[in-house]
Design an enzyme around this catalytic site. Structure first.
Site, PDB file in Angstrom:
ATOM      1  CG  HIS A 135     -44.836 -12.423  -1.801  1.00 19.56           C
ATOM      2  ND1 HIS A 135     -44.148 -11.320  -2.243  1.00 19.56           N
ATOM      3  CD2 HIS A 135     -46.156 -12.157  -1.997  1.00 19.56           C
ATOM      4  CE1 HIS A 135     -45.021 -10.423  -2.683  1.00 19.56           C
ATOM      5  NE2 HIS A 135     -46.239 -10.909  -2.540  1.00 19.56           N
ATOM      6  CD  GLU A 152     -48.948 -12.666  -5.610  1.00 18.76           C
ATOM      7  OE1 GLU A 152     -49.891 -11.913  -5.348  1.00 18.76           O
ATOM      8  OE2 GLU A 152     -47.920 -12.733  -4.933  1.00 18.76           O
TER       9      GLU A 152
HETATM   10  P1  PGA Z   1     -50.741  -6.111  -4.662  1.00 19.37           P
HETATM   11  O1  PGA Z   1     -49.850  -7.261  -4.006  1.00 19.37           O
HETATM   12  O2  PGA Z   1     -52.165  -6.589  -4.622  1.00 19.37           O
HETATM   13  O3  PGA Z   1     -50.509  -4.903  -3.803  1.00 19.37           O
HETATM   14  O4  PGA Z   1     -50.264  -5.948  -6.063  1.00 19.37           O
HETATM   15  C1  PGA Z   1     -50.127  -8.608  -4.207  1.00 19.37           C
HETATM   16  C2  PGA Z   1     -49.097  -9.455  -3.542  1.00 19.37           C
HETATM   17  O5  PGA Z   1     -47.917  -9.048  -3.459  1.00 19.37           O
HETATM   18  O6  PGA Z   1     -49.397 -10.552  -3.053  1.00 19.37           O
END
Ligand code: PGA
Length: 252
Positions: free
Chosen positions: A93, A165
């Site tokens: 992450h 992401e």
């Molecule tokens: P968010 O976070 O949906 O609050 O943007 C997603 C993540 O960090 O996995």
């Protein structure tokens, strides 16, 4: 089957997680075409396993030690997670890459430890705003994926899901265009094709994550090259998460 992974990050105490799960499970439709996973702080996992036992909800962790044993004060290893009934773990992450300086080599070790202990992996990848502005998205994704999956056998990819992401979309309320997400997902599949096989590139699940909520999910659901979503902030509200699940589940 679409996957929805709720990443609780460092939110909710074990007692609040218990309340959350009681509310969620009372209203969750288990005939869904959606596979739901909840990725919890370590300390909330036992109560979640207890409340969700015999229910069709996967329970995940948000981290794993890169070593299997040894002197690692404060860490949790793969065998401990497996023994606690954990199904999957999030690795790579961006918050851990940035704040805890996790690089692709460490992430690669974590993935190997997770797989060795029978845990599935959600591997997060994504470019920074600077990378995005400098048109480096695809090269960053390639580097992250190749580094993280180095030395893995093709059959091990069955237990890996990649979450795209973009860092600039996490927690900001801003999301890329559908076209940009499709292109990033295709770029990810191309790397898998190059390094493993066409079949592996077609079979691997890719999630989109970053500011997914119960409003933009109506648009995001149109994505063709993603198989689900990784949700942070919006999952903390039970009703909001259920709305997202219902939209994704609705075949229309
Ligand atoms: P968010 O976070 O949906 O609050 O943007 C997603 C993540 O960090 O996995």
């Amino acid at each position: 089957m679409m996957k929805i992974i709720a990443n609780f990050k460092m939110n909710l105490t074990p007692s609040l997680t218990k309340e959350y799960l009681i509310q969620l499970l009372a209203r969750y439709n288990f005939n869904d075409n959606v596979e739901l996973g909840l990725s919890l702080p370590f300390i909330s996992i036992p109560i979640a396993k207890f409340i969700a036992k015999d229910k069709n909800v996967l329970i995940g962790a948000q981290n794993i030690c890169d070593e299997e044993e040894g002197k690692n004060t404060g860490e949790i290893n793969g065998a401990m997670l497996k023994d606690a009934g954990v199904d999957f773990v999030i690795v790579g992450h961006s918050e851990r890459r940035k704040k805890y300086k996790e690089d692709n080599k460490l992430i690669n070790h974590k993935i190997k430890v997770a797989l060795k202990n029978g845990l599935s992996v959600i591997l997060c990848v994504g470019e920074s705003l600077n990378d995005y502005n400098n048109l480096k998205t695809f090269s960053v994704l390639t580097e992250q994926i190749e580094g993280a999956l180095k030395g893995l056998y093709e059959n091990e990819l069955e237990n890996i899901t990649i979450a795209y992401e973009p860092i600039w979309a996490i927690g900001t309320g801003i999301i890329p265009s559908l076209n940009e997400i499709e292109k990033a997902c295709q770029a990810i599949r191309n790397v898998i094709k190059e390094d493993f096989s066409l079949k592996a590139s077609e079979n691997i699940d890719i999630l989109y994550g970053g500011s997914v909520n119960n409003k933009n999910i109506i648009q995001l659901k149109k994505l063709k090259k993603a198989n689900g979503f990784l949700i942070g902030g919006a999952c903390l509200d039970v009703a909001g998460l259920l709305q997202i699940v219902n939209v994704v589940n609705d075949k229309k």
